[in-house]
Design a protein around this motif. Sequence first.
Motif, short mmCIF file in Angstrom:
data_model
loop_
_atom_site.label_atom_id
_atom_site.label_comp_id
_atom_site.label_asym_id
_atom_site.label_seq_id
_atom_site.Cartn_x
_atom_site.Cartn_y
_atom_site.Cartn_z
N ASN A 79 0.83 -1.21 0.00
CA ASN A 79 0.00 0.00 0.00
C ASN A 79 0.86 1.25 0.00
O ASN A 79 2.05 1.21 0.32
N ASP A 80 0.24 2.34 -0.38
CA ASP A 80 0.85 3.66 -0.27
C ASP A 80 -0.24 4.61 0.19
O ASP A 80 -1.40 4.46 -0.17
N SER A 81 0.13 5.53 1.04
CA SER A 81 -0.86 6.46 1.58
C SER A 81 -0.23 7.81 1.83
O SER A 81 0.98 7.93 2.04
N LEU A 82 -1.08 8.82 1.79
CA LEU A 82 -0.65 10.19 2.05
C LEU A 82 -1.42 10.72 3.24
O LEU A 82 -2.66 10.65 3.27
N THR A 83 -0.71 11.20 4.23
CA THR A 83 -1.34 11.84 5.37
C THR A 83 -0.80 13.26 5.50
O THR A 83 0.30 13.55 5.02
N ARG A 84 -1.59 14.09 6.13
CA ARG A 84 -1.20 15.49 6.33
C ARG A 84 -1.16 15.79 7.83
O ARG A 84 -2.00 15.32 8.59
N ARG A 85 -0.19 16.59 8.19
CA ARG A 85 -0.11 17.05 9.56
C ARG A 85 -0.02 18.57 9.52
O ARG A 85 0.76 19.13 8.74
N THR A 86 -0.80 19.24 10.31
CA THR A 86 -0.82 20.69 10.32
C THR A 86 0.44 21.22 11.01
O THR A 86 0.77 20.80 12.12
N LEU A 87 1.11 22.13 10.32
CA LEU A 87 2.31 22.74 10.89
C LEU A 87 2.06 24.15 11.40
O LEU A 87 2.62 24.56 12.41
N SER A 88 1.24 24.92 10.66
CA SER A 88 0.96 26.29 11.09
C SER A 88 -0.40 26.74 10.58
O SER A 88 -0.94 26.15 9.64
N LEU A 89 -0.93 27.79 11.22
CA LEU A 89 -2.25 28.32 10.88
C LEU A 89 -2.15 29.80 10.55
O LEU A 89 -1.28 30.51 11.06
N PHE A 90 -3.07 30.25 9.69
CA PHE A 90 -3.23 31.68 9.46
C PHE A 90 -3.90 32.29 10.69
O PHE A 90 -4.50 31.57 11.50
N PRO A 91 -3.84 33.62 10.85
CA PRO A 91 -4.50 34.25 12.01
C PRO A 91 -6.00 33.97 12.08
O PRO A 91 -6.58 33.95 13.16
N ASN A 92 -6.63 33.70 10.92
CA ASN A 92 -8.07 33.42 10.92
C ASN A 92 -8.39 31.96 11.24
O ASN A 92 -9.54 31.56 11.22
N GLY A 93 -7.39 31.14 11.49
CA GLY A 93 -7.60 29.75 11.88
C GLY A 93 -7.49 28.75 10.75
O GLY A 93 -7.54 27.55 10.98
N GLN A 94 -7.34 29.21 9.51
CA GLN A 94 -7.18 28.29 8.39
C GLN A 94 -5.75 27.74 8.38
O GLN A 94 -4.82 28.40 8.82
N VAL A 95 -5.61 26.54 7.83
CA VAL A 95 -4.30 25.90 7.77
C VAL A 95 -3.42 26.65 6.78
O VAL A 95 -3.80 26.88 5.63
N ALA A 96 -2.23 27.03 7.21
CA ALA A 96 -1.28 27.73 6.36
C ALA A 96 -0.23 26.78 5.79
O ALA A 96 0.20 26.94 4.65
N GLU A 97 0.16 25.80 6.58
CA GLU A 97 1.23 24.90 6.15
C GLU A 97 0.97 23.49 6.65
O GLU A 97 0.59 23.29 7.80
N HIS A 98 1.17 22.52 5.74
CA HIS A 98 1.01 21.11 6.05
C HIS A 98 2.37 20.42 5.92
O HIS A 98 3.23 20.87 5.17
N GLU A 99 2.50 19.33 6.62
CA GLU A 99 3.58 18.39 6.34
C GLU A 99 2.91 17.19 5.68
O GLU A 99 2.01 16.57 6.26
N LEU A 100 3.32 16.88 4.46
CA LEU A 100 2.78 15.74 3.73
C LEU A 100 3.66 14.54 4.05
O LEU A 100 4.88 14.61 3.91
N ILE A 101 3.05 13.45 4.46
CA ILE A 101 3.79 12.23 4.80
C ILE A 101 3.30 11.13 3.88
O ILE A 101 2.14 10.72 3.96
N TYR A 102 4.17 10.69 2.99
CA TYR A 102 3.85 9.65 2.02
C TYR A 102 4.47 8.35 2.51
O TYR A 102 5.69 8.23 2.62
N THR A 103 3.63 7.38 2.83
CA THR A 103 4.08 6.11 3.40
C THR A 103 3.89 5.00 2.37
O THR A 103 2.84 4.91 1.74
N VAL A 104 4.92 4.17 2.21
CA VAL A 104 4.88 3.06 1.26
C VAL A 104 5.28 1.78 1.98
O VAL A 104 6.25 1.78 2.75
#
Length: 162
Positions: A79-104
């Motif tokens: 299998n292969d999968s992609l997960t996201r982890r939140t790294l930072s947020l904009f002042p309004n609470g929206q996600v500004a930066e993700h860490e993409l983790i691709y697992t194989v």
Amino acid sequence: MFAPRFLQNTALLLCFVLLVGCGFKLRTASVLPNDLQNLVVTANNPDSQLFAELQKSLALSNINTTDSSSSSAELKVLNDSLTRRTLSLFPNGQVAEHELIYTVRYQLIRDKQKPITNSFELTRNYQDDPDNALAKSREMELILNELRAQASNLIIRQLGQY
């Protein structure tokens, strides 16, 4: 006229000595053991883009892939999968930066040997911009294609170690 040429050659020699001294070497093509030169390549999801990329990389590495059981080894993409982890947020609470983790996860099955199962993760940082959703979706697609290509090359390099 002699001095600049001498300095140029000396600088070139010094760079070469430093590179060799620190252990740098160019990465060569993966050399696989003889029993892995002909592989049966399968996947739990044969329609996955990683599976297609892996077959392309194997062909470029001059490794014969076959569907028959005449080969003594099978490479199976589990299998292969992609997960996201939140790294930072904009002042309004929206996600500004993700860490993409691709697992194989994959498995190498050889005749008369215990199967070898291996997995790895590749990570990338991804900055989101809700104002440019179309451009960011294209960027995400490019990042995923790059991760799949890197994963398929890593699988081939790891096969050379078994």
